[in-house]
Motif scaffolding. Structure first.
Motif, PDB file in Angstrom:
ATOM      1  N   LYS A  37      32.663  45.793-108.866  1.00 14.03           N
ATOM      2  CA  LYS A  37      32.181  46.934-109.612  1.00 14.03           C
ATOM      3  C   LYS A  37      31.362  47.947-108.596  1.00 14.03           C
ATOM      4  CE  LYS A  37      31.460  45.311-114.155  1.00 14.03           C
ATOM      5  NZ  LYS A  37      30.529  44.997-115.339  1.00 14.03           N
ATOM      6  N   PHE A  38      32.176  47.755-107.175  1.00 11.48           N
ATOM      7  CA  PHE A  38      31.459  48.465-106.108  1.00 11.48           C
ATOM      8  C   PHE A  38      30.898  49.854-106.297  1.00 11.48           C
ATOM      9  CE2 PHE A  38      31.233  50.074-101.670  1.00 11.48           C
ATOM     10  CZ  PHE A  38      30.742  48.892-100.920  1.00 11.48           C
ATOM     11  N   PHE A  39      31.688  50.675-106.959  1.00 14.93           N
ATOM     12  CA  PHE A  39      31.434  52.069-107.200  1.00 14.93           C
ATOM     13  C   PHE A  39      31.387  52.424-108.614  1.00 14.93           C
ATOM     14  CE2 PHE A  39      33.603  52.482-102.877  1.00 14.93           C
ATOM     15  CZ  PHE A  39      32.606  53.225-102.192  1.00 14.93           C
ATOM     16  N   THR A  40      31.282  51.282-109.268  1.00 15.77           N
ATOM     17  CA  THR A  40      31.107  51.725-110.793  1.00 15.77           C
ATOM     18  C   THR A  40      29.638  51.803-111.345  1.00 15.77           C
ATOM     19  OG1 THR A  40      32.946  50.292-111.233  1.00 15.77           O
ATOM     20  CG2 THR A  40      31.801  50.682-113.165  1.00 15.77           C
ATOM     21  N   ARG A  41      29.497  53.011-111.637  1.00 16.10           N
ATOM     22  CA  ARG A  41      27.964  53.308-112.059  1.00 16.10           C
ATOM     23  C   ARG A  41      28.071  53.306-113.731  1.00 16.10           C
ATOM     24  NH1 ARG A  41      29.859  58.256-110.088  1.00 16.10           N
ATOM     25  NH2 ARG A  41      29.558  59.889-111.473  1.00 16.10           N
ATOM     26  N   SER A  42      29.028  53.548-114.271  1.00 16.64           N
ATOM     27  CA  SER A  42      29.257  53.344-115.774  1.00 16.64           C
ATOM     28  C   SER A  42      29.124  52.118-116.423  1.00 16.64           C
ATOM     29  CB  SER A  42      30.527  54.052-116.263  1.00 16.64           C
ATOM     30  OG  SER A  42      31.490  53.264-115.734  1.00 16.64           O
ATOM     31  N   GLY A  43      28.257  51.855-117.388  1.00 18.91           N
ATOM     32  CA  GLY A  43      28.439  50.629-118.289  1.00 18.91           C
ATOM     33  C   GLY A  43      27.112  50.147-118.170  1.00 18.91           C
ATOM     34  N   ARG A  44      26.859  48.737-118.315  1.00 16.72           N
ATOM     35  CA  ARG A  44      25.413  48.257-118.643  1.00 16.72           C
ATOM     36  C   ARG A  44      25.482  46.781-117.756  1.00 16.72           C
ATOM     37  NH1 ARG A  44      24.313  48.635-124.875  1.00 16.72           N
ATOM     38  NH2 ARG A  44      22.580  47.148-124.274  1.00 16.72           N
ATOM     39  N   ALA A  45      24.458  46.498-117.066  1.00 20.86           N
ATOM     40  CA  ALA A  45      24.215  45.303-116.458  1.00 20.86           C
ATOM     41  C   ALA A  45      23.057  44.538-116.884  1.00 20.86           C
ATOM     42  CB  ALA A  45      23.957  45.532-115.020  1.00 20.86           C
TER      43      ALA A  45
ATOM     44  N   LEU B  62      22.922  49.674-105.374  1.00 21.35           N
ATOM     45  CA  LEU B  62      22.563  50.775-106.195  1.00 21.35           C
ATOM     46  C   LEU B  62      23.230  50.877-107.518  1.00 21.35           C
ATOM     47  CD1 LEU B  62      22.541  53.485-103.177  1.00 21.35           C
ATOM     48  CD2 LEU B  62      20.370  52.638-104.750  1.00 21.35           C
ATOM     49  N   MET B  63      24.524  50.342-107.387  1.00 21.51           N
ATOM     50  CA  MET B  63      25.368  50.566-108.614  1.00 21.51           C
ATOM     51  C   MET B  63      24.894  49.606-109.629  1.00 21.51           C
ATOM     52  SD  MET B  63      26.951  53.168-108.209  1.00 21.51           S
ATOM     53  CE  MET B  63      26.241  53.792-107.162  1.00 21.51           C
ATOM     54  N   VAL B  64      24.409  48.420-109.386  1.00 22.01           N
ATOM     55  CA  VAL B  64      24.043  47.238-110.174  1.00 22.01           C
ATOM     56  C   VAL B  64      22.633  47.817-110.762  1.00 22.01           C
ATOM     57  CG1 VAL B  64      22.964  45.164-110.432  1.00 22.01           C
ATOM     58  CG2 VAL B  64      24.764  45.349-109.326  1.00 22.01           C
ATOM     59  N   THR B  65      21.758  48.423-110.058  1.00 25.51           N
ATOM     60  CA  THR B  65      20.563  49.127-110.424  1.00 25.51           C
ATOM     61  C   THR B  65      20.659  50.063-111.376  1.00 25.51           C
ATOM     62  OG1 THR B  65      19.570  48.403-108.432  1.00 25.51           O
ATOM     63  CG2 THR B  65      18.386  49.763-109.798  1.00 25.51           C
ATOM     64  N   VAL B  66      21.525  50.938-111.343  1.00 20.30           N
ATOM     65  CA  VAL B  66      22.111  52.004-112.110  1.00 20.30           C
ATOM     66  C   VAL B  66      22.658  51.309-113.553  1.00 20.30           C
ATOM     67  CG1 VAL B  66      23.664  53.703-112.631  1.00 20.30           C
ATOM     68  CG2 VAL B  66      22.611  54.004-110.327  1.00 20.30           C
ATOM     69  N   ARG B  67      23.471  50.350-113.426  1.00 24.37           N
ATOM     70  CA  ARG B  67      24.002  49.633-114.662  1.00 24.37           C
ATOM     71  C   ARG B  67      22.791  49.018-115.385  1.00 24.37           C
ATOM     72  NH1 ARG B  67      28.062  48.437-111.003  1.00 24.37           N
ATOM     73  NH2 ARG B  67      27.550  46.149-111.278  1.00 24.37           N
ATOM     74  N   ARG B  68      22.013  48.391-114.604  1.00 28.35           N
ATOM     75  CA  ARG B  68      20.606  47.822-115.272  1.00 28.35           C
ATOM     76  C   ARG B  68      19.967  48.678-116.113  1.00 28.35           C
ATOM     77  NH1 ARG B  68      19.058  45.228-118.369  1.00 28.35           N
ATOM     78  NH2 ARG B  68      16.756  44.822-118.375  1.00 28.35           N
ATOM     79  N   VAL B  69      19.466  50.060-115.240  1.00 33.40           N
ATOM     80  CA  VAL B  69      18.679  51.107-115.875  1.00 33.40           C
ATOM     81  C   VAL B  69      19.552  51.622-117.329  1.00 33.40           C
ATOM     82  CG1 VAL B  69      18.018  53.370-115.579  1.00 33.40           C
ATOM     83  CG2 VAL B  69      17.415  51.826-113.860  1.00 33.40           C
ATOM     84  N   HIS B  70      21.027  51.606-117.245  1.00 34.64           N
ATOM     85  CA  HIS B  70      21.587  51.964-118.528  1.00 34.64           C
ATOM     86  C   HIS B  70      21.422  51.061-119.327  1.00 34.64           C
ATOM     87  CE1 HIS B  70      25.070  54.671-116.007  1.00 34.64           C
ATOM     88  NE2 HIS B  70      23.922  55.176-116.150  1.00 34.64           N
ATOM     89  N   ASP B  71      21.307  49.657-119.318  1.00 36.33           N
ATOM     90  CA  ASP B  71      21.365  48.667-120.058  1.00 36.33           C
ATOM     91  C   ASP B  71      19.979  49.015-121.055  1.00 36.33           C
ATOM     92  OD1 ASP B  71      22.135  46.342-121.254  1.00 36.33           O
ATOM     93  OD2 ASP B  71      20.537  45.091-120.484  1.00 36.33           O
ATOM     94  N   ILE B  72      18.898  49.672-120.720  1.00 36.84           N
ATOM     95  CA  ILE B  72      17.702  50.146-121.313  1.00 36.84           C
ATOM     96  C   ILE B  72      18.027  51.286-122.055  1.00 36.84           C
ATOM     97  CG2 ILE B  72      16.377  48.192-120.379  1.00 36.84           C
ATOM     98  CD1 ILE B  72      15.183  50.794-119.142  1.00 36.84           C
TER      99      ILE B  72
END
Length: 188
Positions: free
Chosen positions: A13-21, A79-89
């Motif tokens: 998910k290199f450039f994937t900022r959508s979704g949740r982690a 950065l993208m994993v962090t964005v998805r992690r923030v999306h998770d909450i």
């Protein structure tokens, strides 16, 4: 999700900022990122202190450069994993973006201040190289903003994800969510 699955997910998910982690994906990928950067720093230090114009030294320098490229290529997935992690909450990824931009501004302002004082004073005196006046205020404000944003994102990453689906997608820990590797998700 174990560490290997987390690393695979981060790069897939290199450039994937959508979704949740989930927390496990974020923290395992962060651990990988930190270990990689420590290895790069240690290798770079070894090359600088033991570097001579011999063949092993040249090979070691090439290996070090390869490690640097891998570490650099890991910044975007981190950065993208962090964005998805923030999306998770249920929070917007702009928290991460603003923090990253603030860090770039702080680095740029500090670099400018050091460059300007070095060129203007042409001295190695540490006292003369310190920023003062308006530049010191700018650096102080950017530093305080960076600390506040960093603490906020840290708190976001340790909070449990919102249950069920949120505006960023389904809960990655739900049994109907599709894991990246195709295997069952480890809920621990």
């Amino acid at each position: 999700m174990n560490m290997q699955q987390s690393i695979m997910s981060g790069y897939q998910k290199f450039f994937t900022r959508s979704g949740r982690a989930p927390r496990s994906e974020y923290w395992y990928f962060l651990l990988f990122y930190l270990l990689l950067n420590i290895a790069v720093q240690l290798l770079g230090t070894y090359v600088r202190t033991h570097g001579q114009s011999s063949t092993p030294s040249i090979l070691l320098s090439i290996v070090t450069m390869g490690f640097w490229l891998v570490a650099l290529a890991t910044v975007v997935p981190m950065l993208m994993v962090t964005v998805r992690r923030v999306h998770d909450i249920g929070r917007t990824g702009w928290w991460v973006g603003v923090s990253f931009i603030n860090g770039l501004l702080l680095d740029g302002a500090l670099g400018y201040a050091i460059f300007r004082t070095t060129i203007m004073h042409n001295t190695q005196n540490l006292q003369a190289g310190l920023p003062s006046g308006g530049m010191a205020i700018v650096l102080g404000i950017l530093g305080l903003i960076g600390i506040a944003l960093g603490l906020t994102i840290f708190i976001f990453t340790i909070l449990p994800g919102s249950p069920g689906e949120n505006r960023y997608g389904p809960n990655p820990l739900d049994s109907h969510a599709t894991p990246v590797s195709g295997r069952e998700i480890d809920r621990s």
